[in-house]
Design an enzyme around this catalytic site. Structure first.
Site, mmCIF file in Angstrom:
data_model
loop_
_atom_site.group_PDB
_atom_site.id
_atom_site.type_symbol
_atom_site.label_atom_id
_atom_site.label_comp_id
_atom_site.label_asym_id
_atom_site.label_seq_id
_atom_site.Cartn_x
_atom_site.Cartn_y
_atom_site.Cartn_z
ATOM 1 N N LEU A 27 36.547 60.004 78.800
ATOM 2 C CA LEU A 27 35.965 60.535 77.258
ATOM 3 C C LEU A 27 34.822 61.417 77.391
ATOM 4 C CD1 LEU A 27 37.135 57.577 74.837
ATOM 5 C CD2 LEU A 27 38.369 59.498 75.867
ATOM 6 N N ASP B 187 35.079 53.751 78.574
ATOM 7 C CA ASP B 187 35.870 54.825 78.112
ATOM 8 C C ASP B 187 36.580 55.309 79.077
ATOM 9 O OD1 ASP B 187 33.769 55.953 79.476
ATOM 10 O OD2 ASP B 187 33.113 57.193 77.954
#
Length: 653
Positions: free
Chosen positions: A259, A301
């Site tokens: 991300l 992430d």
């Protein structure tokens, strides 16, 4: 929230999940307990059948061989039937299905056969002493009974029949055997209760342990936060696809998804919002992938997808774009609007490697390229990437064995003030002339130094050389120096940088440290503390490559910034879509003005580009139009030429 923060929350969720699991396991359903009781009693009942078959087989021989009476032959037939049924139950009936009901039927039928044998023997030859057989039968029924109803029915029938026979023998016999029956019944039921309680405890403990183990295994394979397979399970899936001799496994594409802009969301909105965002990200990625693809959360992430089939490059790009588009759409988490993006790197087995480690490393390298060159996009590992990885490996090894103090050097690119029409400073650009490799691209050797842990030493060497040059310049000229993400989050490196600046003799106000958006988001709070240390000394801070990241507008005001350096892609974009690029350039210039910081446009190479940035109100520029990177020896000549001839424009060569 940092990755470690999310990990702590996941561990808390796992702990809570385990507590819930234990409570559920303790409250076992009745049907489940019946099956477990069947499993516990099956060996008891089957073990009881063989002795019964042997015993009644011997009784059969005794009645047919040792007795001449027709009554005893009738008893022999009953004994023979009992022996055969016992063998049938053991060899056939309980082998096909050993469920609870079948065991209960077996239990009841065998009890009735034993009861009938006992009753028949007394009817044909009543002897009071033989009444004790009913007591023994009751003990047998109690200890071998699988259910309370079978135990009670068989015991009551046995004791009741014994008392009926005892009544035939007179009051004395009845009283004696009534007492014996009562004692035997209590003993039998007591034994039954103790044995069943022990078995129930053992069964319950085993079932609870089995269920907790199953849930623990599930937790070991699945991420408690998102519900997706975790890193362990994902690599296990890859191993299963790639098992066996080289190139004999199932073809599989591996995608690594990271991300862009997640950490600032954590830092700004808190851990709970970050966790909810990760859960929603996992859901979107899963929905974007067709059935049969394995989507996992690797940690923090970072997510991954395994595609157990060979796709064309167009098909793989299409899937990657679908995932990126899904992540690019705004999220609403607990009423808060959040915007992030995701970058994806793909590799293919067996094209790009023969082991899980090789495929993962290549997918990860493709991801790094996406974040570096195509943030928010898709990169598929290729032969060029393989060559780049090999180069990085060679560079890494060469760096470790090189005399960096001698081989590293600095070039300086002018930064121009359009209002005053003169050079106001230079950016220091790292260069490496390796004895073994020759000239090495800064993008390669800096990346290798960051990966190998040499970047802090390299920063010290380059900063000292840059400051040694800057002290020879006129005091009005500034020096810009780039810091890596590793420098920015390392207290040791920041302390060393501050020491070098103090010892250089240069006024800290003449020094600008340039950082990128990516380096700031590596560890938001640590980066802010580090920049606070440098700004506190009087140094200036510039945000480099502004606009190439994703979420600067959300946190830029929280850093002690003095300058924004607009990414060169916006200036270069004038050639493709002039209207859009002009609007973006103007918007960035207006943002800088509203924040009260300087704005510098990078990559200005033509007069048309210069006019565009001037029209946007940008005062400072840097690029080939005003000068290429130059050695320290050429700076004095360049400054003298500027003094004598006014603004000097150099076209890109």
């Amino acid at each position: 929230m940092t990755t470690s923060d999310n990990s702590r929350n996941s561990r808390y969720a796992n702990s809570r999940y385990a507590d819930d699991s234990e409570g559920k396991a303790a409250a076992l359903p009745a049907a489940s307990m019946r099956e477990e009781m069947a499993a516990a009693f099956r060996p008891i009942i089957r073990g009881f059948l063989i002795p019964s078959a042997i015993y009644y087989g011997l009784i059969t021989l005794f009645h047919f061989i040792g007795q001449d009476s027709e009554h005893f032959r009738a008893l022999g037939v009953l004994s023979f039937v009992t022996s055969v049924i016992s063998l049938y139950f053991h060899q056939k009936w309980l082998v096909r299905d050993g469920g609870y009901l079948r065991l209960e039927i077996t239990n009841l039928v065998m009890n009735l056969l034993i009861y009938l044998n006992t009753v028949s023997a007394l009817l044909m030859d009543f002897v009071p002493a033989k009444l004790v057989y009913f007591v023994l039968a009751t003990l047998l029924f109690a200890t071998s009974g699988i259910s309370v109803r079978v135990i009670l029915f068989s015991s009551v029938l046995s004791v009741g029949t014994m008392l009926w026979f005892a009544g035939r023998g007179g009051p004395d016999v009845f009283l004696s055997y009534a007492l014996i029956g009562l004692a035997g019944t209590f003993a039998a039921l007591g034994m039954a209760l103790l044995m069943r309680d022990a078995i129930l405890r053992s069964v319950r403990a085993r079932v609870v342990a089995d269920r907790l183990r199953e849930r623990a295994e599930q937790q070991a394979d699945f991420d408690a936060l998102t519900g997706l397979p975790n890193r362990r399970h994902f690599f296990s899936v890859l191993e299963s696809h790639m098992s066996g001799p080289a190139h004999s496994g199932t073809p599989v594409h591996v995608g690594i998804i990271d991300l862009d802009g997640f950490k600032p969301v954590n830092d700004l909105h808190g851990h709970a919002i970050g966790d909810e965002l990760l859960s929603e990200v996992g859901r979107r990625i899963h929905l974007a992938c067709p059935s049969g693809y394995v989507v996992a959360r690797l940690g923090g992430d970072e997510f991954a997808v395994a595609i157990p089939r060979t796709l064309t490059l167009d098909g793989l790009h299409s899937l990657g774009r679908d995932i990126c588009d899904a992540l690019r759409k705004p999220f609403v988490i607990s009423g808060i609007g959040v915007s992030i993006s995701g970058s994806i790197g793909f590799a293919h087995y067996p094209t790009n490697g023969e082991t899980v480690r090789q495929i993962y490393e290549r997918a990860d390298h493709a991801l790094a390229c996406a974040k570096r060159d195509n943030r928010g996009g898709v990169v598929i590992f290729s032969a060029d990437h393989e060559a780049e990885m090999n180069d990085l490996g060679r560079i890494d090894q060469t760096l470790r064995g090189s005399d960096l103090v001698r081989e590293l050097f600095v070039l300086f690119q002018p930064q121009y003030d359009l209002m005053r029409e003169r050079i106001v400073g230079f950016e220091a650009l790292a260069r490496w002339e390796s004895e073994k490799l020759g000239n090495v691209s800064p993008g390669l050797f800096i990346a290798a130094a960051e990966r190998s842990g040499l970047i802090e030493r390299m920063t010290s060497i380059l900063l000292k050389k840059s400051l040694d040059a800057a002290v020879q310049w006129p005091e009005a000229l500034r020096l810009s120096f780039n810091l890596s993400a590793v420098d920015l989050v390392s207290p040791r490196s920041i302390a060393n940088i501050a020491r070098i600046v103090r010892e250089s003799g240069i006024a800290p106000g003449r020094l600008t440290f340039e950082i990128t958006e990516t380096s700031m988001t590596t560890d938001f709070e640590r980066a802010r503390v580090s920049l606070g240390v440098l700004a506190g000394m009087g140094c200036h801070i510039a945000l480099d490559d502004f606009g190439s990241g994703y979420s600067s507008f959300a946190y830029i005001h929280r850093f002690p910034l003095h300058r924004i350096k607009m990414d060169r892609c916006f200036v270069a974009g004038l050639k493709e879509d002039e209207a859009v690029s002009r609007n973006i350039i103007r918007a960035i210039a207006d943002l800088a003005a509203n924040l009260g910081v300087e704005c510098l446009a990078e990559g200005v190479e033509t007069e048309a580009e210069l006019r565009a940035v001037q029209a946007a109100g940008i005062r400072y520029v840097q690029g080939y139009f005003y000068g290429r990177p130059m050695a320290q020896a050429d700076i004095a000549e360049r400054l003298a030429a500027q003094q004598n001839a006014g603004p000097l424009q150099e076209a890109a060569s």
